[in-house]
Design an enzyme around this catalytic site. Structure first.
Site, PDB file in Angstrom:
ATOM      1  N   LYS A  20     -22.733   7.668  -3.279  1.00 53.97           N
ATOM      2  CA  LYS A  20     -22.290   8.992  -3.770  1.00 53.97           C
ATOM      3  C   LYS A  20     -22.080   9.039  -5.283  1.00 53.97           C
ATOM      4  CE  LYS A  20     -17.358   8.198  -2.883  1.00 53.97           C
ATOM      5  NZ  LYS A  20     -16.191   8.664  -2.144  1.00 53.97           N
ATOM      6  N   TYR A  23     -12.965  -7.838   3.230  1.00 57.66           N
ATOM      7  CA  TYR A  23     -12.439  -6.579   2.685  1.00 57.66           C
ATOM      8  C   TYR A  23     -13.316  -6.067   1.545  1.00 57.66           C
ATOM      9  CZ  TYR A  23      -9.636  -8.785  -1.222  1.00 57.66           C
ATOM     10  OH  TYR A  23      -9.191  -9.438  -2.342  1.00 57.66           O
ATOM     11  N   GLN A  54     -15.636  10.187   6.317  1.00 56.97           N
ATOM     12  CA  GLN A  54     -15.931   8.826   5.835  1.00 56.97           C
ATOM     13  C   GLN A  54     -15.867   7.826   6.998  1.00 56.97           C
ATOM     14  OE1 GLN A  54     -13.216   8.016   2.570  1.00 56.97           O
ATOM     15  NE2 GLN A  54     -14.387   9.270   1.126  1.00 56.97           N
ATOM     16  N   TYR A  90       0.838  -1.200   0.000  1.00 51.89           N
ATOM     17  CA  TYR A  90       0.000   0.000   0.000  1.00 51.89           C
ATOM     18  C   TYR A  90       0.878   1.257   0.000  1.00 51.89           C
ATOM     19  CZ  TYR A  90      -3.672  -3.363   1.205  1.00 51.89           C
ATOM     20  OH  TYR A  90      -4.543  -4.434   1.208  1.00 51.89           O
TER      21      TYR A  90
HETATM   22  N1  LIG Z   1      -6.040  -8.711   1.194  1.00 51.94           N
HETATM   23  C1  LIG Z   1      -6.258  -8.140   0.035  1.00 51.94           C
HETATM   24  O1  LIG Z   1      -5.879  -8.645  -1.038  1.00 51.94           O
HETATM   25  C2  LIG Z   1      -7.030  -6.844   0.013  1.00 51.94           C
HETATM   26  C3  LIG Z   1      -7.523  -6.334  -1.213  1.00 51.94           C
HETATM   27  C4  LIG Z   1      -8.262  -5.143  -1.178  1.00 51.94           C
HETATM   28  C5  LIG Z   1      -8.471  -4.483   0.020  1.00 51.94           C
HETATM   29  N2  LIG Z   1      -7.946  -5.002   1.187  1.00 51.94           N
HETATM   30  C6  LIG Z   1      -8.121  -4.290   2.486  1.00 51.94           C
HETATM   31  O2  LIG Z   1      -9.476  -3.938   2.666  1.00 51.94           O
HETATM   32  C7  LIG Z   1      -9.579  -2.512   2.833  1.00 51.94           C
HETATM   33  C8  LIG Z   1     -10.911  -2.033   2.296  1.00 51.94           C
HETATM   34  O3  LIG Z   1     -11.067  -2.294   0.910  1.00 51.94           O
HETATM   35  P1  LIG Z   1     -10.988  -1.144  -0.170  1.00 51.94           P
HETATM   36  O4  LIG Z   1     -10.312   0.022   0.454  1.00 51.94           O
HETATM   37  O5  LIG Z   1     -10.424  -1.720  -1.400  1.00 51.94           O
HETATM   38  O6  LIG Z   1     -12.525  -0.826  -0.511  1.00 51.94           O
HETATM   39  P2  LIG Z   1     -13.763  -0.247   0.318  1.00 51.94           P
HETATM   40  O7  LIG Z   1     -13.497  -0.294   1.770  1.00 51.94           O
HETATM   41  O8  LIG Z   1     -14.946  -0.956  -0.195  1.00 51.94           O
HETATM   42  O9  LIG Z   1     -13.819   1.269  -0.205  1.00 51.94           O
HETATM   43  C9  LIG Z   1     -12.974   2.246   0.339  1.00 51.94           C
HETATM   44  C10 LIG Z   1     -13.104   3.565  -0.423  1.00 51.94           C
HETATM   45  O10 LIG Z   1     -14.472   3.993  -0.500  1.00 51.94           O
HETATM   46  C11 LIG Z   1     -14.551   5.401  -0.308  1.00 51.94           C
HETATM   47  N3  LIG Z   1     -15.303   5.598   0.947  1.00 51.94           N
HETATM   48  C12 LIG Z   1     -15.166   4.927   2.121  1.00 51.94           C
HETATM   49  N4  LIG Z   1     -16.067   5.327   3.033  1.00 51.94           N
HETATM   50  C13 LIG Z   1     -16.818   6.252   2.444  1.00 51.94           C
HETATM   51  C14 LIG Z   1     -17.935   7.023   2.873  1.00 51.94           C
HETATM   52  N5  LIG Z   1     -18.462   6.878   4.082  1.00 51.94           N
HETATM   53  N6  LIG Z   1     -18.463   7.923   1.991  1.00 51.94           N
HETATM   54  C15 LIG Z   1     -17.972   8.071   0.754  1.00 51.94           C
HETATM   55  N7  LIG Z   1     -16.919   7.345   0.291  1.00 51.94           N
HETATM   56  C16 LIG Z   1     -16.335   6.455   1.118  1.00 51.94           C
HETATM   57  C17 LIG Z   1     -13.125   5.923  -0.212  1.00 51.94           C
HETATM   58  O11 LIG Z   1     -12.626   6.207  -1.522  1.00 51.94           O
HETATM   59  P3  LIG Z   1     -13.039   7.546  -2.368  1.00 51.94           P
HETATM   60  O12 LIG Z   1     -13.228   8.658  -1.398  1.00 51.94           O
HETATM   61  O13 LIG Z   1     -11.929   7.739  -3.332  1.00 51.94           O
HETATM   62  O14 LIG Z   1     -14.329   7.174  -3.080  1.00 51.94           O
HETATM   63  C18 LIG Z   1     -12.380   4.691   0.291  1.00 51.94           C
HETATM   64  O15 LIG Z   1     -11.028   4.684  -0.017  1.00 51.94           O
HETATM   65  C19 LIG Z   1      -8.328  -1.970   2.102  1.00 51.94           C
HETATM   66  O16 LIG Z   1      -8.032  -0.636   2.497  1.00 51.94           O
HETATM   67  C20 LIG Z   1      -7.318  -2.991   2.543  1.00 51.94           C
HETATM   68  O17 LIG Z   1      -6.912  -2.752   3.871  1.00 51.94           O
HETATM   69  C21 LIG Z   1      -7.261  -6.169   1.195  1.00 51.94           C
END
Ligand SMILES: NC(=O)c1ccc[n+]([C@@H]2O[C@H](COP(=O)([O-])OP(=O)(O)OC[C@H]3O[C@@H](n4cnc5c(N)ncnc54)[C@H](OP(=O)(O)O)[C@@H]3O)[C@@H](O)[C@H]2O)c1
Length: 318
Positions: free
Chosen positions: A217, A206, A288, A56
């Protein structure tokens, strides 16, 4: 809080995902000070754990996290086994013992810790390293006190079983949200894999917001800069995207009636799924985090029309 089975880790049901705050692949609006404020907001709202990875921001997320946590107590989950050759290079999993040990040593320095609470293999092996070699190296790190508990990410049920036959595995991290349910079968199987304490494995879900789509949004006309991975994600394009937006608008109606954010409702739905221990929600700002953290209480409310929400979710065809 839920205990990660077989460990002494009591995790808030919503954790903070650090991918976006690494500053790569998530557009041009990541700001380190805002990320620090988001981490502080998470702690203030009862989120007690953070999921990060060397990948990351190629270490930047770890540095921002360690700087923000200075002196504040929190559980850190990180990962091992992905290598890349220079920024923007293709990343692939590399799980040799030497690589795993080097990853952990570098993570400990960046995170300013003497031990990692939860260490997860980031992806299944793509380089023919025998599973035994990787897991034996991880157990060695555990015996040396550098790692407390071990988990896997992105393994299917068969991989999980094979790993659990070799060493103590405590959890699986897998993608799961109300628009992405293709791993539910593997999850059910995962819960049948006996964990070290005789119970089932923990599951950390995740992408609970489907990369922001489940916040309500986005519109049909929303576009992303080339620096944002969603510009190349087919869930954000064409008829599939429009179908998803229809589901989100139905969720938004329910959320409005309850006076809660759509994001909190989407995460709360996830927290009520039988296999799930906790969800990892990514965030770039305190606002957020404040919305997402509401899922922890919402998931326990009986006045939410959960049956109607299940109907909305079942109507989605991908
Ligand atoms: N193990 C793995 O292979 C793997 C793969 C993927 C993720 N992960 C982990 O899982 C975590 C979460 O997954 P993810 O970050 O991919 O996706 P997610 O949690 O589904 O989406 C996160 C994104 O959504 C937006 N967001 C979040 N809360 C919000 C709110 N309340 N209102 C408006 N926009 C909001 C933000 O981006 P914007 O503001 O740009 O829209 C944020 O970066 C990662 O950070 C990581 O730690 C692990």
């Amino acid at each position: 809080m839920r205990r990660l089975p077989g460990t002494d880790l009591d995790l808030s049901t919503v954790g903070f995902g650090c991918w976006a705050i690494g500053g790569q692949y998530w557009g041009d609006d990541v700001d380190d000070q805002r990320s620090v404020d988001a981490i502080h907001a998470a702690l203030d709202h009862g989120i007690n754990w953070f999921d990060t990875a060397p990948l990351y921001g190629y270490g930047h997320a770890d540095e921002v996290l360690a700087g923000a946590l200075r002196g504040r107590k929190a559980i850190i989950a990180t990962k091992v086994g992905v290598r890349w050759d220079g920024p923007d290079a293709h990343a692939e999993s590399h799980l040799s013992a030497a690589r795993v040990v080097a990853d952990v040593e570098a993570s400990l320095v960046r995170l300013r810790r003497e031990t990692i609470d939860l260490l997860q293999v980031h992806w299944p092996c793509q380089r023919h390293t025998p599973l035994e070699e990787t897991l034996t190296a991880l157990q060695g790190l555990k015996r040396a006190g550098k790692v407390r508990w071990i988990g896997l990410c992105n393994y299917n049920a068969a991989g999980l079983r094979a790993a659990s036959d070799i060493e103590e595995i405590h959890c699986l991290q897998t993608p799961y949200n109300l628009l992405r349910r293709e791993f539910e079968g593997d999850l059910r199987a995962a819960t049948e894999v006996a964990g070290p304490a005789g119970g089932s494995l923990g599951v950390l879900a995740y992408e609970p917001l489907c990369r922001g789509l489940l916040t309500g949004k986005f519109r049909a006309t929303s576009r992303f800069p080339a620096s944002d991975l969603r510009a190349r994600d087919d869930r954000f394009q064409g008829p599939r995207y429009l179908r998803a937006l229809t589901i989100v608008s139905r969720m938004a109606l329910v959320a409005r009636r309850l006076n809660v954010p759509v994001s909190a409702l989407a995460i709360a739905w996830l927290l009520r799924q039988p296999a799930v221990t906790a969800a990892i929600a990514g965030a770039k700002s305190p606002a957020q985090v404040q919305e997402n953290a509401q899922a922890m209480a919402l998931a326990q409310r009986d006045d939410v029309p959960w049956v109607d929400i299940d109907r909305i979710v079942s109507a989605y065809r991908g």
